[in-house]
Design a protein around this motif. Structure first.
Motif, short mmCIF file in Angstrom:
data_model
loop_
_atom_site.label_atom_id
_atom_site.label_comp_id
_atom_site.label_asym_id
_atom_site.label_seq_id
_atom_site.Cartn_x
_atom_site.Cartn_y
_atom_site.Cartn_z
N GLY A 186 0.82 -1.21 0.00
CA GLY A 186 0.00 0.00 0.00
C GLY A 186 0.85 1.26 0.00
O GLY A 186 0.59 2.22 -0.75
N GLU A 187 1.85 1.28 0.86
CA GLU A 187 2.72 2.47 0.93
C GLU A 187 3.46 2.66 -0.38
O GLU A 187 3.61 3.79 -0.87
CB GLU A 187 3.72 2.30 2.08
N TYR A 188 3.90 1.53 -0.98
CA TYR A 188 4.64 1.63 -2.24
C TYR A 188 3.76 2.20 -3.35
O TYR A 188 4.20 3.05 -4.13
CB TYR A 188 5.17 0.25 -2.64
N MET A 189 2.48 1.74 -3.42
CA MET A 189 1.58 2.21 -4.46
C MET A 189 1.28 3.71 -4.29
O MET A 189 1.21 4.46 -5.28
CB MET A 189 0.28 1.40 -4.44
N VAL A 190 1.11 4.15 -3.06
CA VAL A 190 0.87 5.58 -2.82
C VAL A 190 2.05 6.41 -3.28
O VAL A 190 1.90 7.44 -3.95
CB VAL A 190 0.56 5.82 -1.33
N LEU A 191 3.25 5.96 -2.92
CA LEU A 191 4.45 6.69 -3.31
C LEU A 191 4.61 6.71 -4.83
O LEU A 191 5.05 7.72 -5.41
CB LEU A 191 5.69 6.07 -2.66
N SER A 192 4.27 5.61 -5.49
CA SER A 192 4.40 5.55 -6.95
C SER A 192 3.43 6.51 -7.62
O SER A 192 3.79 7.20 -8.59
CB SER A 192 4.15 4.11 -7.44
#
Length: 756
Positions: A186-192
């Motif tokens: 989830g954190e990775y997708m938000v950052l992307s």
């Protein structure tokens, strides 16, 4: 006898007393020590008692009493610092601390801004400094441009790399990698998503900016001057070049300061002091030494640097000043740049070291304040020149006398001329100037002089002597006038500006200036009398408004009479060649005390030691007033005197009124005063009888108490006017033979016969 309070009894003393057959009592004080039994000194010696003192015994008991032949002596231990402690207890340490702090309080206004001259010098130094930096960098501007062009490719690469990283949002890459490593989907997708939005925005902004710049360039190109594109290219390349620089290779070189403004630092000062060979300084600077304390930061002071420090205990500032040459060597500076001196308002160990940018003889001469405008007052210090720091030096001539000495061609006459020109700008001053060198260095002042002579011929020297006689007569008149003035008008029994301004009193200042005075004082006929009158003027003249200024290029006992050299108050010594000449001008032991005009070089023209000008001897340089400028100042002085009605004597075209014995009647008067029945007479006897015959003419001669000096005026007059020379005459006085110079009656009668 009294024994001081000790922790242990003095057993040896008790044994000695026991051996002498006297009883001794040893008192043990309540310190926990055991009583000691003193063994008997012999079979007949009485037993020695040992007494315990109770712990609560009073002070008198504790101190003890010793009975000696019935006499009781009591003692008390007193601390050396008892009174000091009591004073501190009453007053408090804080007041003493404040008093000590006040002594070393730093000035509110910095030293370099206290006067207009010092502020101007400071501003000039700052301007010179930045002008040097600007000129240094301006001359290297083409080099800096080439460096920028050479660095522009590297700058372009850095700029493109930085732009690409900014558009690609490279700064967020570590965050995305960390989220992926933790498995935080989830954190990775938000950052992307945030990164994609940011990249699109930045790419669009970059493309829009590029389009705007390109369109603007196309629109402005037809109307842009031919040099416009080149300026744009130059600006772009220099910007890229600045962006492509290296930290270890600066674009702009550091401006190297010229040697004349190199700052003085503490390391250099301490190194120089350590090279002087003074034991206490070396000890203080040693590994276990206490060091040397700087009492203030090293600061800019006029055209140089000032360091102020406390020397080690027992070392005086004068001891360092005596080693000025060694100090200059230790500082690696020109001798004319290094000037150590004592801080007169502090203790003798406070040293002020001033190091100039340029040697004193190379610095630009300071302008004389009275050169183009202004008046002077003899009752105020007259502007003369500057000291080694460029600070103004003024000399108070009123109520003083001045002696100037030097070898030829060192600026002695120029310095004298500056003071005489300043005095001429005071309309109250009556000038009597005799330039006995004959070169005309003071001739421009003739137009303002009451009496003036130039050259060293006998008529000029005689005229100088006659002028001195007149001044001596004026001494007597002024003393009588001042003595009879009311106390409220003349409370100090001396000439004041108010009294000098009243023409009816005739108490205006009189200044006698004699250049190359040795020509007069060494003259066989006039020298002795001139020296005697000069000594009287020096001793009595200041309070009566009469000032004597003499200058010589041969300062020895013949050129400067002892009475003159020992009584003069102001002294200036330019370069001389020996210790004797140095002390003759500056005073006995001056050479020993570090005042050495022998250290001046032949290039130090106009530079002199001055004693009496300030609280401590100073080194000063006279203002430079050349011949044409001196003429202009003298013309201005003439105009001032004409406007005030103060033109007299030679300046007014009058013959000098001198106190010369009447030539036509002197022989007749001598014959009339001749002792009855005598065939020969001493000059002194004739002087006394002449004074009785004509007090108004010869009274001043008879007032001299010294027999030799009393005879001089008459003998000189007889020789110069009639060629009569005296001879030794022996008389029996109180049973003793006495020889004095005189003349016989036949010589007088023969001279009268030849005249008639």
């Amino acid at each position: 006898m009294f024994r001081p309070n000790r922790e242990q009894p003095d057993i040896e003393e008790a044994l000695i007393l026991a051996e002498r057959g006297r009883e001794a009592e040893v008192i043990a004080f309540p310190t926990g020590a055991r009583p000691t039994q003193v063994p008997p000194a012999g079979p007949e010696a009485p037993a020695t008692q040992v007494t315990e003192v109770p712990a609560d015994a009073d002070a008198e008991t504790a101190l003890g009493e010793i009975v000696d032949d019935g006499e009781v002596l009591k003692g008390e231990v007193v601390r050396v610092d008892r009174d000091v402690d009591a004073f501190v207890a009453q007053r408090g340490d804080w007041l003493a601390d404040l008093a000590e702090r006040k002594k070393s309080a730093r000035p509110i206004v910095p030293a370099y801004l206290r006067t207009r001259e010092e502020a101007a010098q400071t501003a000039k130094w700052v301007a010179d400094y930045y002008a040097h930096v600007l000129a240094y960098q301006a001359t290297r501007a083409p080099l800096y441009l080439l460096r920028l062009l050479g660095r522009s490719p590297r700058g372009a690469g850095r700029a493109l790399t930085a732009w690409g990283r900014w558009v690609a949002d490279a700064e967020s890459k570590p965050l995305r990698q960390a989220a992926a490593q933790r498995g935080s989907t989830g954190e990775y997708m938000v950052l992307s998503r945030e990164r994609n939005v940011r990249v699109r925005t930045r790419a669009t902004l970059s493309a829009g900016t590029a389009a705007v710049v390109l369109v603007t360039a196309l629109i402005a190109a037809p109307t842009t001057p031919g040099w416009g594109p080149w300026v744009a290219v130059w600006a772009l390349l220099t910007t890229l070049g600045a962006f492509g620089g290296k930290k270890d290779v600066p674009l702009i070189n550091r401006a190297v300061l010229p040697a004349k403004v190199t700052k003085l630092d503490s390391d250099a000062v301490l190194r120089a002091l350590g090279s002087l060979g003074i034991a206490e300084i070396n000890k203080a600077l040693g590994p276990k030494g206490s060091g040397i304390t700087f009492t203030a930061p090293i600061t800019r002071d006029g055209p140089g640097w000032r360091a102020e420090l406390d020397l080690p205990y027992g070392v005086t500032a004068s001891a360092v000043a005596e080693k000025r040459k060694e100090l200059a060597s230790g500082l690696r500076r020109n001798l004319g740049c290094v000037w150590p001196e004592a801080e007169t308002e502090e203790h003798p160990g406070r040293l002020v070291l001033w190091v100039g940018d340029l040697p004193m003889n190379k610095a630009k001469p300071a302008p004389w304040p009275l050169l183009k405008t202004g008046k002077a007052s003899i009752f105020e210090p007259l502007p003369y020149g500057v000291d080694q720091r460029g600070r103004p030096v003024a000399i108070q001539l009123m109520f003083a006398n001045l002696l100037i000495g030097a070898i030829p061609r060192m600026g002695k006459t120029f310095g004298l001329r500056v003071l005489l020109l300043a005095a001429a700008l005071d309309v109250l001053v009556e000038l009597r100037i005799f330039e006995l060198k004959g070169t005309g260095d003071l001739s421009m002042l003739r137009q303002v002089c009451h009496d003036y002579g130039q050259g060293f011929s006998d008529p000029v020297l005689e005229r100088a002597l006659l002028s001195l006689r007149e001044v001596r007569k004026e001494l007597l008149r002024r003393a009588d006038v001042i003595a009879n003035l009311p106390r409220d008008i003349c409370p100090e029994n001396k000439v004041t500006p108010e009294l000098a301004a009243k023409k009816t009193l005739g108490l205006h200042p009189i200044l006698i200036g004699i250049d190359e005075c040795q020509m007069l004082f060494e003259h066989k006929q006039y020298g002795e009398e001139a020296g005697a009158i000069a000594e009287e003027i020096i001793r009595l003249g200041p309070a009566l408004g009469i000032i004597l200024v003499v200058a010589t290029q041969r300062p020895d006992k013949d050129a400067i009479p002892t009475g003159v050299a020992s009584n003069v108050g102001l002294r200036m010594c330019f370069k001389v060649t020996g210790q004797v000449e140095n002390d003759m001008v500056l005073g006995t032991s001056s050479y020993k005390n570090g005042l050495r005009a022998t250290t001046f070089t032949m290039s130090d023209k106009g530079i002199a030691y001055a004693v009496g000008v300030a609280d401590e001897p100073i080194i000063c340089r006279s203002a430079f007033v050349d011949g044409p400028d001196a003429e202009k100042v003298a013309d201005r002085a003439r105009q001032l005197r004409e406007a005030s009605g103060r033109i007299t004597g030679v300046a007014a075209g009058e013959a000098p009124t001198v106190d010369e014995a009447p030539a036509a009647n002197l022989l007749d008067d001598v014959l009339a005063a001749w002792p009855t029945g005598e065939t020969e007479a001493w000059w002194t006897v004739l002087v006394d009888r002449l004074a009785e015959l004509r007090p108004e003419e010869y009274g001043a001669w008879a007032e001299v108490t010294d027999a030799r000096r009393k005879a001089t005026p008459l003998s000189n007059a007889m020789k110069s006017q009639y060629g009569i020379e005296g001879r030794q005459i022996n008389r029996l006085i109180n049973g003793k033979e006495t020889n004095r110079r005189g003349v016989d009656l036949d010589t007088i009668t023969n001279a009268i016969a030849e005249r008639d």
